[in-house]
Design a protein around this motif. Structure first.
Motif, PDB file in Angstrom:
ATOM      1  N   ALA A 136       0.931  -1.365  -0.063  1.00 39.59           N
ATOM      2  CA  ALA A 136       0.022  -0.036  -0.200  1.00 39.59           C
ATOM      3  C   ALA A 136       0.781   1.167  -0.116  1.00 39.59           C
ATOM      4  O   ALA A 136       0.634   2.366  -0.819  1.00 39.59           O
ATOM      5  CB  ALA A 136      -1.037  -0.001   1.377  1.00 39.59           C
ATOM      6  N   GLU A 137       2.037   1.278   0.747  1.00 40.50           N
ATOM      7  CA  GLU A 137       2.856   2.466   0.632  1.00 40.50           C
ATOM      8  C   GLU A 137       3.561   2.797  -0.514  1.00 40.50           C
ATOM      9  O   GLU A 137       3.696   3.695  -0.941  1.00 40.50           O
ATOM     10  CB  GLU A 137       3.838   2.312   2.108  1.00 40.50           C
ATOM     11  CG  GLU A 137       3.230   2.532   3.312  1.00 40.50           C
ATOM     12  CD  GLU A 137       4.230   2.634   4.372  1.00 40.50           C
ATOM     13  OE1 GLU A 137       5.316   2.607   4.171  1.00 40.50           O
ATOM     14  OE2 GLU A 137       3.976   2.749   5.491  1.00 40.50           O
ATOM     15  N   GLN A 138       4.002   1.527  -1.148  1.00 44.91           N
ATOM     16  CA  GLN A 138       4.547   1.638  -2.590  1.00 44.91           C
ATOM     17  C   GLN A 138       3.553   2.364  -3.596  1.00 44.91           C
ATOM     18  O   GLN A 138       3.926   3.248  -4.005  1.00 44.91           O
ATOM     19  CB  GLN A 138       5.241   0.323  -2.911  1.00 44.91           C
ATOM     20  CG  GLN A 138       6.149  -0.367  -2.357  1.00 44.91           C
ATOM     21  CD  GLN A 138       6.559  -1.479  -2.995  1.00 44.91           C
ATOM     22  OE1 GLN A 138       5.867  -2.372  -3.128  1.00 44.91           O
ATOM     23  NE2 GLN A 138       7.996  -1.598  -3.508  1.00 44.91           N
ATOM     24  N   THR A 158       4.805 -11.295  24.435  1.00 51.44           N
ATOM     25  CA  THR A 158       4.104 -10.130  24.366  1.00 51.44           C
ATOM     26  C   THR A 158       4.852  -8.803  24.348  1.00 51.44           C
ATOM     27  O   THR A 158       4.688  -7.901  23.610  1.00 51.44           O
ATOM     28  CB  THR A 158       3.484 -10.120  25.607  1.00 51.44           C
ATOM     29  OG1 THR A 158       2.488 -11.209  25.621  1.00 51.44           O
ATOM     30  CG2 THR A 158       2.381  -8.885  25.672  1.00 51.44           C
ATOM     31  N   LEU A 159       6.168  -8.806  25.101  1.00 47.57           N
ATOM     32  CA  LEU A 159       7.098  -7.982  25.167  1.00 47.57           C
ATOM     33  C   LEU A 159       7.533  -7.611  23.721  1.00 47.57           C
ATOM     34  O   LEU A 159       7.862  -6.665  23.177  1.00 47.57           O
ATOM     35  CB  LEU A 159       8.072  -7.998  25.993  1.00 47.57           C
ATOM     36  CG  LEU A 159       7.801  -7.854  27.731  1.00 47.57           C
ATOM     37  CD1 LEU A 159       8.944  -8.290  28.587  1.00 47.57           C
ATOM     38  CD2 LEU A 159       7.319  -6.466  27.867  1.00 47.57           C
ATOM     39  N   ILE A 160       7.869  -8.466  23.089  1.00 44.45           N
ATOM     40  CA  ILE A 160       8.499  -8.460  21.909  1.00 44.45           C
ATOM     41  C   ILE A 160       7.412  -7.943  20.665  1.00 44.45           C
ATOM     42  O   ILE A 160       7.747  -7.206  19.922  1.00 44.45           O
ATOM     43  CB  ILE A 160       9.041 -10.069  21.169  1.00 44.45           C
ATOM     44  CG1 ILE A 160      10.050 -10.462  21.926  1.00 44.45           C
ATOM     45  CG2 ILE A 160       9.277  -9.773  19.786  1.00 44.45           C
ATOM     46  CD1 ILE A 160      10.711 -11.848  21.695  1.00 44.45           C
ATOM     47  N   LEU A 161       6.057  -8.409  20.975  1.00 43.19           N
ATOM     48  CA  LEU A 161       5.055  -8.095  20.060  1.00 43.19           C
ATOM     49  C   LEU A 161       4.907  -6.490  20.335  1.00 43.19           C
ATOM     50  O   LEU A 161       4.711  -5.480  19.505  1.00 43.19           O
ATOM     51  CB  LEU A 161       3.876  -8.809  20.279  1.00 43.19           C
ATOM     52  CG  LEU A 161       3.552 -10.041  19.646  1.00 43.19           C
ATOM     53  CD1 LEU A 161       2.279 -10.702  20.132  1.00 43.19           C
ATOM     54  CD2 LEU A 161       3.635  -9.952  18.380  1.00 43.19           C
ATOM     55  N   GLY A 162       5.048  -6.222  21.561  1.00 42.75           N
ATOM     56  CA  GLY A 162       4.800  -4.760  22.059  1.00 42.75           C
ATOM     57  C   GLY A 162       5.989  -3.903  21.086  1.00 42.75           C
ATOM     58  O   GLY A 162       5.508  -2.586  20.911  1.00 42.75           O
ATOM     59  N   ASP A 163       7.109  -4.169  21.243  1.00 44.20           N
ATOM     60  CA  ASP A 163       8.111  -3.513  20.427  1.00 44.20           C
ATOM     61  C   ASP A 163       7.823  -3.388  19.144  1.00 44.20           C
ATOM     62  O   ASP A 163       8.107  -2.337  18.609  1.00 44.20           O
ATOM     63  CB  ASP A 163       9.450  -4.401  20.702  1.00 44.20           C
ATOM     64  CG  ASP A 163      10.654  -3.426  20.170  1.00 44.20           C
ATOM     65  OD1 ASP A 163      11.059  -2.449  20.291  1.00 44.20           O
ATOM     66  OD2 ASP A 163      11.394  -4.274  19.208  1.00 44.20           O
ATOM     67  N   MET A 164       7.333  -4.437  18.607  1.00 44.26           N
ATOM     68  CA  MET A 164       7.148  -4.474  17.054  1.00 44.26           C
ATOM     69  C   MET A 164       6.035  -3.655  16.718  1.00 44.26           C
ATOM     70  O   MET A 164       5.836  -2.867  16.073  1.00 44.26           O
ATOM     71  CB  MET A 164       6.737  -5.888  16.675  1.00 44.26           C
ATOM     72  CG  MET A 164       7.915  -6.892  16.681  1.00 44.26           C
ATOM     73  SD  MET A 164       7.539  -8.492  16.266  1.00 44.26           S
ATOM     74  CE  MET A 164       6.625  -8.333  14.545  1.00 44.26           C
ATOM     75  N   MET A 224       3.501   1.345  14.420  1.00 44.27           N
ATOM     76  CA  MET A 224       2.776   2.452  14.708  1.00 44.27           C
ATOM     77  C   MET A 224       3.373   3.707  14.277  1.00 44.27           C
ATOM     78  O   MET A 224       2.951   4.565  13.580  1.00 44.27           O
ATOM     79  CB  MET A 224       2.148   2.492  16.042  1.00 44.27           C
ATOM     80  CG  MET A 224       1.001   1.549  16.273  1.00 44.27           C
ATOM     81  SD  MET A 224       0.124   1.725  17.781  1.00 44.27           S
ATOM     82  CE  MET A 224      -0.893   3.357  17.587  1.00 44.27           C
ATOM     83  N   ASN A 225       4.502   3.895  14.637  1.00 46.97           N
ATOM     84  CA  ASN A 225       5.422   4.976  14.270  1.00 46.97           C
ATOM     85  C   ASN A 225       5.442   4.903  12.888  1.00 46.97           C
ATOM     86  O   ASN A 225       5.507   6.159  12.298  1.00 46.97           O
ATOM     87  CB  ASN A 225       6.993   4.979  14.999  1.00 46.97           C
ATOM     88  CG  ASN A 225       6.676   5.216  16.755  1.00 46.97           C
ATOM     89  OD1 ASN A 225       5.462   5.855  17.117  1.00 46.97           O
ATOM     90  ND2 ASN A 225       7.611   4.660  17.259  1.00 46.97           N
ATOM     91  N   GLN A 226       5.893   3.855  12.238  1.00 50.61           N
ATOM     92  CA  GLN A 226       6.219   4.006  10.681  1.00 50.61           C
ATOM     93  C   GLN A 226       4.955   4.299  10.069  1.00 50.61           C
ATOM     94  O   GLN A 226       5.087   5.039   9.042  1.00 50.61           O
ATOM     95  CB  GLN A 226       6.705   2.438  10.309  1.00 50.61           C
ATOM     96  CG  GLN A 226       8.101   1.976  10.912  1.00 50.61           C
ATOM     97  CD  GLN A 226       8.339   0.891  10.789  1.00 50.61           C
ATOM     98  OE1 GLN A 226       9.460   0.171  11.262  1.00 50.61           O
ATOM     99  NE2 GLN A 226       7.633  -0.189   9.925  1.00 50.61           N
ATOM    100  N   VAL A 227       3.921   3.726  10.333  1.00 48.55           N
ATOM    101  CA  VAL A 227       2.607   4.156   9.630  1.00 48.55           C
ATOM    102  C   VAL A 227       2.335   5.642   9.782  1.00 48.55           C
ATOM    103  O   VAL A 227       1.871   6.369   8.977  1.00 48.55           O
ATOM    104  CB  VAL A 227       1.461   3.242  10.044  1.00 48.55           C
ATOM    105  CG1 VAL A 227       0.047   3.813   9.449  1.00 48.55           C
ATOM    106  CG2 VAL A 227       1.705   1.875   9.745  1.00 48.55           C
TER     107      VAL A 227
END
Length: 277
Positions: free
Chosen positions: A100-102, A175-181, A186-189
């Motif tokens: 979508a971004e491309q 869950t901590l790893i998922l939180g980092d991702m 969210m920042n990237q989008v």
């Protein structure tokens, strides 16, 4: 002809009839697309994801925005003169953020005017693509959707809520790893939305709108109506050309045994309401 030969003949006809029907539909699509292009002096591109019975067995395939879509759409843009307008018909539940971004960034770089037509809905990644256009034309009942990223079956914003509400010693490593991702996604989008929207409005307004669309204030399938989009200051107009509806009719859903929606497919006027003797 014996019975066995007759059975084989019936099977062959049953196998090839769907293919011939699909070829006729594709030819009708191309004729309508070419007619619309001549009328508008533009290139018409469609990104339509509906279930279609494409196989010999008639198995419906669910579609979404993927890398193949971005490759084909970017190729179509490259084959278009830089100053030629592009009309894009969008009907999609969304898909891969990368694809979508491309597509969105390719639309931004095109010098000619880009108009996006939305007859029904363009959710998630479809909304991201629509926001890159110079003009968004929608059916009065059509909707866009939030662009908050999803990690598997979970919204990124909801994963971050877990981290915020529970002590860290009660949270497992996964869950901590998922939180980092989720935080990175969210920042990237959000940054991508700011870059796209800054081409259409002031930077501060673009930041505000990017946060609204990506922060997870709604569920991922929340329908953002035309009225809401206009209040947000987006370049949205109502009133699709008749050809767009005709084109959508050429992307049929697979026929079921019993239709869930049924009506007489004719436009009615006031004369239909008058009693007749």
């Amino acid at each position: 002809m014996d019975l066995l030969s007759l059975i084989w003949l019936i099977l062959l006809i049953s196998a090839f009839l769907p293919m011939l029907h699909q070829r006729r539909i594709e030819a009708a699509r191309l004729r309508l697309i070419r007619s619309f292009e001549k009328k508008r002096g533009s290139r018409l591109i469609t990104l339509i994801h509906r279930q279609e019975s494409l196989s010999l067995l008639g198995i419906p395939l669910t579609r979404y925005i993927n890398i193949e879509d971005s490759e084909q759409l970017l190729r179509a843009i490259r084959l278009t003169p830089e100053d030629m307008p592009i009309d894009l018909v969008l009907h999609t539940p969304g898909g891969l953020v990368l694809a979508a971004e491309q597509i969105a960034h390719a639309i931004l770089k095109h010098r000619g005017k880009v108009t996006v037509y939305i007859p029904h809905y363009a959710m998630s990644g479809g909304t991201l693509i629509a926001l890159a256009a110079d003009e968004i034309v929608m059916d009065e009942n059509a909707v866009l959707g939030p662009v908050d990223p999803q990690l598997g079956q979970y919204p990124a914003a909801s994963i971050l809520q877990v981290l915020a509400q529970k002590p860290i010693n009660e949270i497992d490593d996964r869950t901590l790893i998922l939180g980092d991702m989720a935080r990175k996604a969210m920042n990237q989008v959000r940054e991508s939305l700011i870059q796209i929207l800054s081409e259409k409005m002031e930077h501060s307004k673009a930041e505000e709108l990017a946060s609204i669309l990506s922060e997870g204030r709604w569920t991922h399938d929340y329908p953002i109506t035309v009225e809401e989009l206009q209040k947000m200051g987006l370049p949205v107009k109502v009133g699709l050309p008749r050809e767009i509806y005709q084109l959508m009719e050429l992307y049929p859903q697979p026929a079921g045994r019993r239709p869930s929606v049924q009506y007489i497919p004719l436009p009615y006027g006031r004369e239909n309401e008058r009693p007749r003797a």
